[in-house]
Motif scaffolding. Structure first.
Motif, PDB file in Angstrom:
ATOM      1  N   ASP A  12      40.288  45.664  37.993  1.00 11.11           N
ATOM      2  CA  ASP A  12      39.388  45.213  36.934  1.00 11.11           C
ATOM      3  C   ASP A  12      38.729  43.889  37.287  1.00 11.11           C
ATOM      4  O   ASP A  12      37.547  43.670  37.009  1.00 11.11           O
ATOM      5  N   MET A  13      39.481  42.997  37.917  1.00  8.66           N
ATOM      6  CA  MET A  13      38.933  41.706  38.326  1.00  8.66           C
ATOM      7  C   MET A  13      37.858  41.896  39.389  1.00  8.66           C
ATOM      8  O   MET A  13      36.783  41.285  39.333  1.00  8.66           O
ATOM      9  N   TRP A  14      38.148  42.740  40.358  1.00  7.00           N
ATOM     10  CA  TRP A  14      37.196  43.003  41.437  1.00  7.00           C
ATOM     11  C   TRP A  14      35.887  43.552  40.869  1.00  7.00           C
ATOM     12  O   TRP A  14      34.796  43.088  41.218  1.00  7.00           O
ATOM     13  N   GLU A  15      35.998  44.523  39.975  1.00  8.10           N
ATOM     14  CA  GLU A  15      34.807  45.136  39.389  1.00  8.10           C
ATOM     15  C   GLU A  15      34.050  44.157  38.499  1.00  8.10           C
ATOM     16  O   GLU A  15      32.824  44.215  38.397  1.00  8.10           O
ATOM     17  N   SER A  16      34.764  43.239  37.859  1.00  3.93           N
ATOM     18  CA  SER A  16      34.112  42.277  36.964  1.00  3.93           C
ATOM     19  C   SER A  16      33.195  41.326  37.718  1.00  3.93           C
ATOM     20  O   SER A  16      32.299  40.720  37.124  1.00  3.93           O
ATOM     21  N   ASN A  17      33.409  41.191  39.017  1.00  2.00           N
ATOM     22  CA  ASN A  17      32.589  40.289  39.821  1.00  2.00           C
ATOM     23  C   ASN A  17      31.414  40.988  40.496  1.00  2.00           C
ATOM     24  O   ASN A  17      30.709  40.384  41.304  1.00  2.00           O
ATOM     25  N   LYS A  18      31.201  42.249  40.153  1.00  2.00           N
ATOM     26  CA  LYS A  18      30.086  42.997  40.724  1.00  2.00           C
ATOM     27  C   LYS A  18      28.842  42.895  39.848  1.00  2.00           C
ATOM     28  O   LYS A  18      28.905  42.515  38.682  1.00  2.00           O
ATOM     29  N   SER A  19      27.721  43.269  40.426  1.00  2.00           N
ATOM     30  CA  SER A  19      26.460  43.310  39.691  1.00  2.00           C
ATOM     31  C   SER A  19      26.540  44.371  38.599  1.00  2.00           C
ATOM     32  O   SER A  19      27.459  45.199  38.587  1.00  2.00           O
ATOM     33  N   ILE A  20      25.579  44.364  37.688  1.00  2.37           N
ATOM     34  CA  ILE A  20      25.581  45.308  36.572  1.00  2.37           C
ATOM     35  C   ILE A  20      25.650  46.749  37.056  1.00  2.37           C
ATOM     36  O   ILE A  20      26.352  47.586  36.476  1.00  2.37           O
ATOM     37  N   ASP A  21      24.952  47.056  38.157  1.00  2.00           N
ATOM     38  CA  ASP A  21      24.961  48.433  38.668  1.00  2.00           C
ATOM     39  C   ASP A  21      26.196  48.745  39.506  1.00  2.00           C
ATOM     40  O   ASP A  21      26.376  49.875  39.968  1.00  2.00           O
ATOM     41  N   GLY A  22      27.051  47.749  39.714  1.00  2.00           N
ATOM     42  CA  GLY A  22      28.295  47.964  40.440  1.00  2.00           C
ATOM     43  C   GLY A  22      28.147  48.095  41.941  1.00  2.00           C
ATOM     44  O   GLY A  22      29.112  48.428  42.637  1.00  2.00           O
ATOM     45  N   LYS A  23      26.974  47.801  42.477  1.00  2.62           N
ATOM     46  CA  LYS A  23      26.730  48.006  43.902  1.00  2.62           C
ATOM     47  C   LYS A  23      26.948  46.758  44.747  1.00  2.62           C
ATOM     48  O   LYS A  23      27.145  46.861  45.959  1.00  2.62           O
ATOM     49  N   ARG A  24      26.870  45.583  44.135  1.00  3.83           N
ATOM     50  CA  ARG A  24      26.987  44.338  44.896  1.00  3.83           C
ATOM     51  C   ARG A  24      28.146  43.493  44.364  1.00  3.83           C
ATOM     52  O   ARG A  24      28.380  43.448  43.164  1.00  3.83           O
ATOM     53  N   LEU A  25      28.841  42.828  45.261  1.00  2.00           N
ATOM     54  CA  LEU A  25      29.897  41.897  44.882  1.00  2.00           C
ATOM     55  C   LEU A  25      29.296  40.495  44.903  1.00  2.00           C
ATOM     56  O   LEU A  25      28.952  39.971  45.963  1.00  2.00           O
ATOM     57  N   LEU A  26      29.175  39.889  43.730  1.00  2.00           N
ATOM     58  CA  LEU A  26      28.460  38.625  43.605  1.00  2.00           C
ATOM     59  C   LEU A  26      29.359  37.399  43.704  1.00  2.00           C
ATOM     60  O   LEU A  26      28.876  36.297  43.963  1.00  2.00           O
ATOM     61  N   ALA A  27      30.645  37.572  43.476  1.00  2.71           N
ATOM     62  CA  ALA A  27      31.554  36.424  43.471  1.00  2.71           C
ATOM     63  C   ALA A  27      32.975  36.898  43.726  1.00  2.71           C
ATOM     64  O   ALA A  27      33.262  38.096  43.686  1.00  2.71           O
ATOM     65  N   MET A  28      33.860  35.937  43.987  1.00  4.31           N
ATOM     66  CA  MET A  28      35.282  36.240  44.135  1.00  4.31           C
ATOM     67  C   MET A  28      36.072  35.284  43.248  1.00  4.31           C
ATOM     68  O   MET A  28      35.844  34.067  43.270  1.00  4.31           O
ATOM     69  N   THR A  29      36.981  35.843  42.463  1.00  9.58           N
ATOM     70  CA  THR A  29      37.778  35.031  41.545  1.00  9.58           C
ATOM     71  C   THR A  29      38.769  34.157  42.303  1.00  9.58           C
ATOM     72  O   THR A  29      39.433  34.610  43.231  1.00  9.58           O
ATOM     73  N   PHE A  30      38.861  32.915  41.864  1.00  5.62           N
ATOM     74  CA  PHE A  30      39.831  31.967  42.406  1.00  5.62           C
ATOM     75  C   PHE A  30      41.078  31.972  41.523  1.00  5.62           C
ATOM     76  O   PHE A  30      42.145  32.419  41.924  1.00  5.62           O
ATOM     77  N   LEU A  31      40.934  31.515  40.280  1.00  8.32           N
ATOM     78  CA  LEU A  31      42.044  31.491  39.329  1.00  8.32           C
ATOM     79  C   LEU A  31      41.644  32.184  38.037  1.00  8.32           C
ATOM     80  O   LEU A  31      40.481  32.152  37.639  1.00  8.32           O
ATOM     81  N   THR A  32      42.619  32.792  37.379  1.00  6.92           N
ATOM     82  CA  THR A  32      42.364  33.460  36.110  1.00  6.92           C
ATOM     83  C   THR A  32      43.435  33.068  35.103  1.00  6.92           C
ATOM     84  O   THR A  32      44.497  32.557  35.480  1.00  6.92           O
ATOM     85  N   SER A  33      43.145  33.301  33.819  1.00  3.95           N
ATOM     86  CA  SER A  33      44.041  32.826  32.766  1.00  3.95           C
ATOM     87  C   SER A  33      44.196  33.861  31.654  1.00  3.95           C
ATOM     88  O   SER A  33      43.214  34.249  31.025  1.00  3.95           O
ATOM     89  N   PRO A  34      45.424  34.316  31.389  1.00  2.00           N
ATOM     90  CA  PRO A  34      45.660  35.193  30.242  1.00  2.00           C
ATOM     91  C   PRO A  34      45.782  34.381  28.958  1.00  2.00           C
ATOM     92  O   PRO A  34      46.030  33.170  28.993  1.00  2.00           O
TER      93      PRO A  34
END
Length: 440
Positions: free
Chosen positions: A139-161
């Motif tokens: 889910d994290m990987w997909e959340s960093n993709k473009s709207i069409d899901g074809k490009r990876l625009l960023a990579m998460t460093f830290l996340t918080s629940p």
């Protein structure tokens, strides 16, 4: 209602703690203490290269120093910009064909940059970031993709629940479960949550900041739009949340101040606000800083109603207009895959192999009664869903918050109220949604 304002302030408060709580300001280690992982065989530059890196934090001294020690020809020029200004500075710079080589995003403003060609696709050559896909939650990987899901625009460093902070002594004195695991199970039921609130109110104490607390928590759990840009808050979860908000308002069960405001701080110090729900794990130091004299009385547990929710994350991206893209990637890769070896306390690494650091997992927090907090946070991160953000999120939330505020004070059936709000958002943003789906 002030949900939008308070959500922004909470995120603002979050980012002030993200890097100070994750250990990035500590001493660097010798390079031979690290196992360097490289996604692509990018040759080192033969001449000195300077990479411009914009962030809102000054906690980068140690990782930059270590990175430069293993890449002696690459220098990182770290530029700090105020959190409330950085999104605007990014927009101006990118529109002018300028800006830094590397952009540091917080989820509070990342949605503004998820369209267009401003950010480099990290899946393509020479980055080949796709080889790291299995090292991050899907889910994290997909959340960093473009709207069409074809490009990876960023990579998460830290996340918080999302977590819940509460006064265990107050709960015990009033006959409620007080230990984190027991209390977490107890507040899974809305009746128990309201029961606590009613009893404590008679003593001048509160567990809700605003009537909308549960609605905001539900929003963190569900997100705003699905992958087809359908508004997702037309559900029984929000019907129930609206019912609770009406009950909280009717019985005056909310103290009416927000934790990030001075009045909220005073409410904690004065032992009036004895529970804080709906904020991220980054806030573990917040209560301690507000009321250090209350050491040993607070605990941390899961969010109410069983809502294992995501609060926020930080991520790195490369400017598509940069002249130093491949060198910039080396630093993005270095940070995203935690090669500095920092201990991420109260936050969760996006990168799976860096999670559950044994030293951090066994660290007791004296302020919270020597509770082992990191295992709880790690477990919550495994269950939460990090959803994709869109450029129309902010506008949708403006409509949602305004309509919810009116619905709380009305007598309209909750199912109908939630359905009407959903229909209004989808109709109001119809053209924008269609344009995004067509890739315009």
């Amino acid at each position: 209602m002030k949900v939008a304002k308070y959500s922004f302030l909470a995120v603002l408060f979050c980012v002030l703690f993200i890097l100070t709580s994750c250990g990035l300001g500590g001493k660097g280690k010798n390079s031979n203490e690290y196992n360097r992982v490289q996604a692509a065989e990018i040759e080192e530059p033969t001449e000195d290269v300077t990479i411009e890196f914009w962030t809102y934090s000054d906690g980068w001294r140690a990782p930059i120093s270590h990175f430069e020690s293993i890449h002696p020809k690459i220098k990182i020029n770290h530029v700090k910009i105020d959190f409330d200004s950085i999104a605007g500075e990014y927009q101006k710079a990118l529109a002018a064909g300028e800006g830094p080589d590397i952009l540091f995003f917080d989820s509070a403003y990342y949605s503004q940059f998820t369209t267009g060609e401003y950010l480099e696709d990290l899946l393509k050559e020479p980055y080949y970031a796709g080889r790291y896909e299995k090292d991050f939650p899907k889910d994290m990987w997909e959340s960093n993709k473009s709207i069409d899901g074809k490009r990876l625009l960023a990579m998460t460093f830290l996340t918080s629940p999302v977590v819940t902070y509460y006064r265990s002594d107050v709960m015990q004195e009033n006959g409620f479960p007080s230990e984190p695991e027991e209390f977490g199970k107890f507040i899974e039921e809305s009746e128990n949550l309201l029961g606590i609130s009613k009893k404590l109110k008679s003593k001048g104490q509160y567990i809700f900041q605003m009537p909308t607390d549960i609605i905001s928590l539900s929003g963190s759990y569900s997100g705003i739009f699905d992958e087809k840009l359908k508004f997702v808050r037309d559900s029984d979860l929000f019907v129930k949340a609206l019912d609770m908000a009406r009950e909280i308002k009717r019985l005056d069960l909310a103290i009416g101040v927000n934790i990030v405001e001075e009045a909220g701080k005073e409410a904690v110090r004065n032992e009036e606000l004895v529970m804080v729900l709906g904020i991220g794990s980054w806030g573990t130091n917040t209560i301690k800083n507000y009321a250090p004299e209350q050491a040993g009385k607070w605990r941390v547990t899961v969010p109410p109603l069983g809502l294992k929710a995501w609060y926020s994350d930080t991520k790195l991206a490369i400017n598509a207009q940069s002249n130093n893209k491949k060198w910039a990637w080396l630093f993005v890769e270095y940070v995203a895959t935690q090669q500095e070896g920092g201990e991420n306390i109260d936050m969760i690494s996006g990168y799976y192999p860096a999670r559950r650091n044994l030293k951090v997992m066994l660290r007791e927090n004296e302020f919270y009664g020597n509770q082992l907090i990191q295992p709880l946070i790690e477990d919550l991160a495994e269950e939460m869903v990090q959803y994709k953000q869109t450029p129309i999120d902010e506008r949708a939330l403006e409509i949602f918050n305004k309509e919810i505020d009116m619905a709380i004070g009305s007598k309209v059936d909750s199912h109908k109220a939630i359905k009407d709000i959903s229909n209004k958002i989808e109709s109001t943003l119809k053209k924008e949604r269609e344009a995004l789906l067509k890739g315009k």
